[in-house]
Design an enzyme around this catalytic site. Structure first.
Site, PDB file in Angstrom:
ATOM      1  N   GLY A  16       0.891  -1.159  -0.108  1.00 45.87           N
ATOM      2  CA  GLY A  16       0.028  -0.014   0.216  1.00 45.87           C
ATOM      3  C   GLY A  16       0.761   1.282  -0.073  1.00 45.87           C
ATOM      4  O   GLY A  16       0.547   2.407   0.666  1.00 45.87           O
ATOM      5  N   ALA A  17       1.806   1.156  -0.627  1.00 52.12           N
ATOM      6  CA  ALA A  17       3.021   2.335  -0.583  1.00 52.12           C
ATOM      7  C   ALA A  17       2.589   3.487  -1.697  1.00 52.12           C
ATOM      8  O   ALA A  17       3.442   4.476  -1.877  1.00 52.12           O
ATOM      9  CB  ALA A  17       4.390   1.656  -1.066  1.00 52.12           C
ATOM     10  N   SER A  18       1.590   3.427  -2.519  1.00 52.01           N
ATOM     11  CA  SER A  18       1.264   4.295  -3.437  1.00 52.01           C
ATOM     12  C   SER A  18       0.768   5.790  -3.199  1.00 52.01           C
ATOM     13  O   SER A  18       0.939   6.680  -3.670  1.00 52.01           O
ATOM     14  CB  SER A  18       0.199   3.766  -4.464  1.00 52.01           C
ATOM     15  OG  SER A  18      -0.870   3.427  -3.986  1.00 52.01           O
ATOM     16  N   ARG A  19       0.440   5.947  -1.834  1.00 50.09           N
ATOM     17  CA  ARG A  19      -0.136   6.938  -1.181  1.00 50.09           C
ATOM     18  C   ARG A  19      -0.275   7.004   0.270  1.00 50.09           C
ATOM     19  O   ARG A  19      -0.217   6.015   0.943  1.00 50.09           O
ATOM     20  CB  ARG A  19      -1.489   7.469  -1.828  1.00 50.09           C
ATOM     21  CG  ARG A  19      -2.526   6.578  -1.595  1.00 50.09           C
ATOM     22  CD  ARG A  19      -3.888   6.815  -2.515  1.00 50.09           C
ATOM     23  NE  ARG A  19      -4.923   5.984  -2.173  1.00 50.09           N
ATOM     24  CZ  ARG A  19      -5.962   5.901  -2.728  1.00 50.09           C
ATOM     25  NH1 ARG A  19      -6.302   7.009  -3.979  1.00 50.09           N
ATOM     26  NH2 ARG A  19      -6.886   5.002  -2.662  1.00 50.09           N
ATOM     27  N   GLY A  57      17.732  10.811  -4.194  1.00 47.47           N
ATOM     28  CA  GLY A  57      19.232  10.173  -3.902  1.00 47.47           C
ATOM     29  C   GLY A  57      19.074   9.048  -3.140  1.00 47.47           C
ATOM     30  O   GLY A  57      20.162   8.615  -2.891  1.00 47.47           O
ATOM     31  N   SER A 144      -4.605  -0.307  13.830  1.00 49.97           N
ATOM     32  CA  SER A 144      -5.643   0.973  13.987  1.00 49.97           C
ATOM     33  C   SER A 144      -5.996   1.019  15.326  1.00 49.97           C
ATOM     34  O   SER A 144      -6.234  -0.100  16.224  1.00 49.97           O
ATOM     35  CB  SER A 144      -6.829   0.946  13.132  1.00 49.97           C
ATOM     36  OG  SER A 144      -7.693   1.997  13.633  1.00 49.97           O
ATOM     37  N   TYR A 157     -14.231  -3.700   9.919  1.00 51.65           N
ATOM     38  CA  TYR A 157     -12.845  -3.033   9.732  1.00 51.65           C
ATOM     39  C   TYR A 157     -12.392  -3.086  10.829  1.00 51.65           C
ATOM     40  O   TYR A 157     -11.393  -3.504  11.130  1.00 51.65           O
ATOM     41  CB  TYR A 157     -12.888  -1.623   9.237  1.00 51.65           C
ATOM     42  CG  TYR A 157     -11.772  -0.958   9.141  1.00 51.65           C
ATOM     43  CD1 TYR A 157     -10.919  -1.005   8.012  1.00 51.65           C
ATOM     44  CD2 TYR A 157     -11.523   0.024  10.229  1.00 51.65           C
ATOM     45  CE1 TYR A 157      -9.499  -0.332   8.008  1.00 51.65           C
ATOM     46  CE2 TYR A 157     -10.416   0.710  10.068  1.00 51.65           C
ATOM     47  CZ  TYR A 157      -9.405   0.424   9.013  1.00 51.65           C
ATOM     48  OH  TYR A 157      -8.099   1.208   9.026  1.00 51.65           O
ATOM     49  N   LYS A 161      -8.872  -5.218  12.283  1.00 54.61           N
ATOM     50  CA  LYS A 161      -7.562  -4.636  12.804  1.00 54.61           C
ATOM     51  C   LYS A 161      -7.297  -5.092  14.273  1.00 54.61           C
ATOM     52  O   LYS A 161      -6.222  -5.224  14.687  1.00 54.61           O
ATOM     53  CB  LYS A 161      -7.862  -3.136  12.992  1.00 54.61           C
ATOM     54  CG  LYS A 161      -7.656  -2.306  11.753  1.00 54.61           C
ATOM     55  CD  LYS A 161      -6.646  -2.480  10.836  1.00 54.61           C
ATOM     56  CE  LYS A 161      -6.895  -1.796   9.534  1.00 54.61           C
ATOM     57  NZ  LYS A 161      -5.442  -1.550   8.669  1.00 54.61           N
ATOM     58  N   THR A 242       2.424  -3.281  20.548  1.00 48.56           N
ATOM     59  CA  THR A 242       1.441  -2.264  19.616  1.00 48.56           C
ATOM     60  C   THR A 242       2.090  -0.721  20.186  1.00 48.56           C
ATOM     61  O   THR A 242       2.276  -0.716  21.352  1.00 48.56           O
ATOM     62  CB  THR A 242       0.135  -2.186  19.922  1.00 48.56           C
ATOM     63  OG1 THR A 242      -0.296  -2.235  21.184  1.00 48.56           O
ATOM     64  CG2 THR A 242      -0.392  -3.583  19.375  1.00 48.56           C
TER      65      THR A 242
END
Length: 251
Positions: A16-19, A57, A144, A157, A161, A242
């Site tokens: 889930g690294a796109s945003r 870089g 979460s 959801y 979690k 956690t």
């Protein structure tokens, strides 16, 4: 003391690294020396993040990996194995929540989607990674605050979690003998596209500010340092725990 957070020579895979939180985590781990493999369902979004990291870089690449699809997870880990590469750091961050509303009105398809991504996906990617991780590696699961306090309209959801927290503890106990640490981060309300149904609703945000002592949503860059700590040598004796980053919501 800088060496406590030195990730040079490490390869980190972030789902889930796109945003959002995943993007912030990818940038921060790369800034501290890790080679970051940015993954999500869509390659173009991850490629954009990886390009941004290399432009600064640092070292990164992009690979498509839908965490809700076990074949996609296999494809990435099989490819890395064929290339003679191992993952030292796994950050399970991708999540799904296709339904917001009363529990009794929820369709079974939405229920199954949440569990496929948030539980099965985290389990299977952790399993595949841990089988090839060297001693000294680390897994961090993004859970979460809902794991501790289920939110209205987000019952399933929230239970997914909570399952992630329990799974984190189970993996931590089993993998300690292999020298692999497993921990979870519990973000509170964070200003991301994922949480926009709340953050972009003035009425809901007004209510949330009354529940959060710091009276605001967090930013993705405020969640990422918790992950950096947990994957670094600074947390060498930390596993199965956690770390809550929530502006005081659970206090």
């Amino acid at each position: 003391m800088a060496e406590l957070f030195d990730l040079r020579g490490k390869t980190a895979l972030v789902t889930g690294a796109s945003r959002g939180i995943g993007e912030a985590i990818a940038h921060l781990l790369a800034a501290y020396g890790a080679h970051v493999i940015c993954t999500s369902r869509k390659l173009d979004g991850c490629q954009s993040v990886a390009d941004g990291i290399t432009a600064q870089g640092h070292s990164a690449e992009a690979r498509a990996m839908h965490i809700g699809d076990t074949a996609a997870i296999d494809s990435v880990f099989d490819a890395l194995k064929a290339e003679g590469r191992t993952v030292d750091i796994l950050v399970n961050n991708a999540a799904a929540n296709p339904y917001y509303g009363p529990l009794l009105d929820m369709d079974l398809g939405s229920f199954e989607k949440i569990l496929e991504v948030n539980l099965r996906g985290y389990f299977y990617s952790s399993q595949r990674a841990a089988k090839q991780m060297p001693a000294g590696s680390a897994i961090v699961n993004i859970a979460s605050v809902n794991a501790e306090r289920p939110a209205p309209g987000q019952a399933v959801y929230s239970l997914s979690k909570a399952g992630i927290v329990n799974m984190t503890q189970g993996f931590a106990k089993e993998l300690a003998a292999k020298g692999i640490r497993v921990n979870a981060v519990l973000p509170g309300l964070t200003d991301t596209h994922f949480a926009s149904a709340i953050t972009q609703d003035a009425k809901l945000m007004g209510l949330m500010k009354q529940l959060i002592p710091m009276a605001r949503a967090g930013q993705p860059v405020e969640i990422a340092p918790a992950v950096l700590f947990l994957v670094s040598n600074a947390a060498s004796y930390v596993t199965g725990t956690t770390l809550t980053v929530d502006g005081g919501y659970l206090a």
